[in-house]
Design an enzyme around this catalytic site. Structure first.
Site, short mmCIF file in Angstrom:
data_model
loop_
_atom_site.label_atom_id
_atom_site.label_comp_id
_atom_site.label_asym_id
_atom_site.label_seq_id
_atom_site.Cartn_x
_atom_site.Cartn_y
_atom_site.Cartn_z
N GLU A 137 1.79 -5.68 9.75
CA GLU A 137 1.78 -4.40 10.48
C GLU A 137 3.18 -3.96 10.87
O GLU A 137 3.44 -2.78 11.03
CB GLU A 137 0.88 -4.49 11.72
N HIS B 108 1.83 4.42 5.99
CA HIS B 108 1.42 3.15 6.61
C HIS B 108 1.02 2.13 5.54
O HIS B 108 1.56 1.03 5.48
CB HIS B 108 0.25 3.41 7.58
N GLU B 109 0.09 2.54 4.69
CA GLU B 109 -0.38 1.60 3.66
C GLU B 109 0.73 1.25 2.67
O GLU B 109 0.80 0.14 2.18
CB GLU B 109 -1.61 2.16 2.94
N HIS C 228 2.71 -1.61 3.93
CA HIS C 228 2.05 -2.88 3.59
C HIS C 228 2.34 -3.22 2.12
O HIS C 228 2.63 -4.37 1.77
CB HIS C 228 0.53 -2.76 3.76
#
Ligand code: ZN
Length: 503
Positions: free
Chosen positions: A297, A267-268, A271
């Protein structure tokens, strides 16, 4: 003053502010990773001072003069050119900033820092009462901010504008209503299936140091540049872009839960790939910034779920995973592992939620924070309302407030209006993947061999490099040919979970 000299002065000022803002970002990163607890009072003063200085510079009347010279000049003839994009957004930010009193900005930064520390302790002790006064102050500050900024229909609009410019509360509510109905129907079908994943396979022993090495290796293979980034530990995973060449990811590992650490890293990293894909030549200017939080997101949720929870991804990575975590996985087949990481199970925790129920967690927060900001719900009533909503939508009751209303850091950091970005991100992400496969071809064969460059290249071309050239809705339309639309997300989930659960 010619438009050219005005533009040069504007750029110089904006870049200096971006440098100052990046100092604040670094302090915030440090606060959440390495700062000793006792440093919080000093840190809150540092952050308040920087927020005040930034506000003072951002509201300098000289900005208005420069923008006046530029607007209507020939330099801005092409609305999609960098000059026009930068001037348009800098005007937007200048007008917005001017409406906020410096005292409110400073107080917001100071309270957010102290409240965050209070929240960490309150969560450790599952003691909502200790956090409640802070939450009341934070809600009050956000409401004051909304009043200062002004809004069309509801104060929440003013807060949402900060994260998703151009999107209104009513738009979000309408989109969420459609999604909620579809997701609850799908969840009901999944619940009725006789096929069940063995989620407990992922609760075996996964040594933390190996998880860390494995996660870094995967992030690297997907395209994250560790020459220009780091991965550190933090209680609550996040990504901070300090500046060009310095993108910080954080993660947290749990030896008894493989998905908790691994998917947070993906997830990170999503980003981080977005931040690393911005055009460095435009650093400090809107053309070199991310479009919105929802767009941010969309990138994280895409890599976390549409890539990281796909079968081709694990066809590529499972042999290595099994070799690294031999004790835990030696008797687990690829299909069983994949089904386990896609297990759908309503729970109390947002971060660990599956792809279907995740959005339901967001709908709950959207409803509650709107009510808090509107004054329809008090901080005292919040835990009860939280638990009621979880029972109603997910059929679960949090064991305590740590697992319930205190689980997320967003409100503690003063971030109201932030949560819808996650579901907007899921919606955009599904649209992007559908469009990318239409443009490039089916990704499954390449992903199965560990090659993700086709997708990353498409995202670089269609999303990352454009900075803030368009609003999120317009960028989605240009990249996919359609406005934001939940249909691809629903279709994708129905296809994937229909196969897994034999619906
Ligand atoms: Zn995120």
């Amino acid at each position: 003053m010619t438009p050219e000299t005005a533009y040069a002065d504007l750029v110089r000022r904006a870049r200096e502010e971006a440098l100052l803002a990046s100092c604040a970002d670094l302090l915030e990163w440090d606060e959440e990773t390495y700062m000793p607890k006792a440093g919080v009072a000093h840190r809150s003063e540092q952050r308040a001072l920087l927020a005040g200085l930034l506000h003072e510079r951002g509201t300098d009347p000289r900005y208005g003069e420069l923008l006046d010279v530029l607007e209507g000049s020939e330099l801005l003839q092409d609305p999609d050119a960098a000059e026009a994009v930068n001037v348009r957004w800098l005007r937007h930010e200048y007008e917005r900033e001017k409406k906020l009193p410096r005292s409110l900005v400073e107080e917001g930064a100071r309270v957010a820092s102290l409240a965050y520390e209070a929240w960490i302790e309150a969560k450790e002790n599952a003691d909502y009462a200790a956090f409640r006064p802070w939450l009341e102050r934070l809600v009050g500050l956000s409401r004051a901010e909304a009043e200062a900024l002004g809004y069309a229909d509801t104060p929440y609009d003013a807060l949402l504008e900060e994260y998703e410019p151009g999107v209104r509360t009513a738009d979000v509510a309408a989109l969420f209503a459609v999604l909620q109905q579809e997701l609850l129907a799908l969840l009901g079908e999944v619940g009725g299936s006789s096929r069940k994943p063995q989620a407990k396979l992922l609760r075996r022993d996964f040594p933390v140091d190996r998880q860390r090495l494995f996660s870094e290796a995967v992030a690297s293979a997907l395209g994250f540049d560790f020459e220009g980034g780091r991965l550190d530990l933090a209680e609550h995973p996040f990504c901070t872009a300090v500046g060009p060449g310095d993108v910080r990811l954080t993660a947290r590992y749990d030896s008894r839960s493989f998905p908790r650490g691994f998917f947070a890293v993906l997830h990170e990293m999503g980003h981080g790939l977005y931040e690393q894909g911005l055009d460095r030549a435009h650093f400090g200017l809107p053309m070199g910034e991310v479009v919105s939080l929802g767009m941010h997101e969309s990138q994280s949720r895409l890599w976390e779920n549409l890539v990281g929870r796909s079968r081709p991804f694990w066809r590529a990575f499972y042999p290595r995973t099994r070799a690294i975590f031999r004790d835990a996985l030696h008797d687990v087949k690829l299909d069983d592992f994949h089904f386990a990481i896609c297990a759908v199970r309503p729970g109390a925790n947002r971060v660990e939620a599956d792809e279907i129920t995740y959005n339901l967690h967001i709908f709950i927060r959207f409803e509650l924070e709107r009510a808090l900001i509107a004054g329809d719900l008090t901080a005292a009533e919040l835990p009860g309302a939280w638990n009621d909503a979880y029972r109603r939508l997910l059929g679960v009751t949090p064991a305590d407030d740590a697992e319930g209303v205190l689980q997320d850091s967003h409100w503690a950091a003063g971030l109201f209006g932030y949560f819808p970005a996650y579901t907007l991100g899921n919606v955009y992400a599904a649209q992007f993947l559908e469009a990318a496969e239409r443009d490039v071809g089916d990704f499954a064969p390449a992903w199965g061999k560990g090659d993700f460059s086709g997708l990353l290249g498409w995202l670089r071309d269609n999303v990352h490099r454009h900075g803030r050239r368009w609003t999120s809705a317009e960028l989605v339309r240009r990249a996919t040919g359609a406005p934001p639309d939940p249909a691809p997300l629903i279709t994708g989930l129905r296809r994937k979970y229909g196969e897994l659960y034999a619906l």
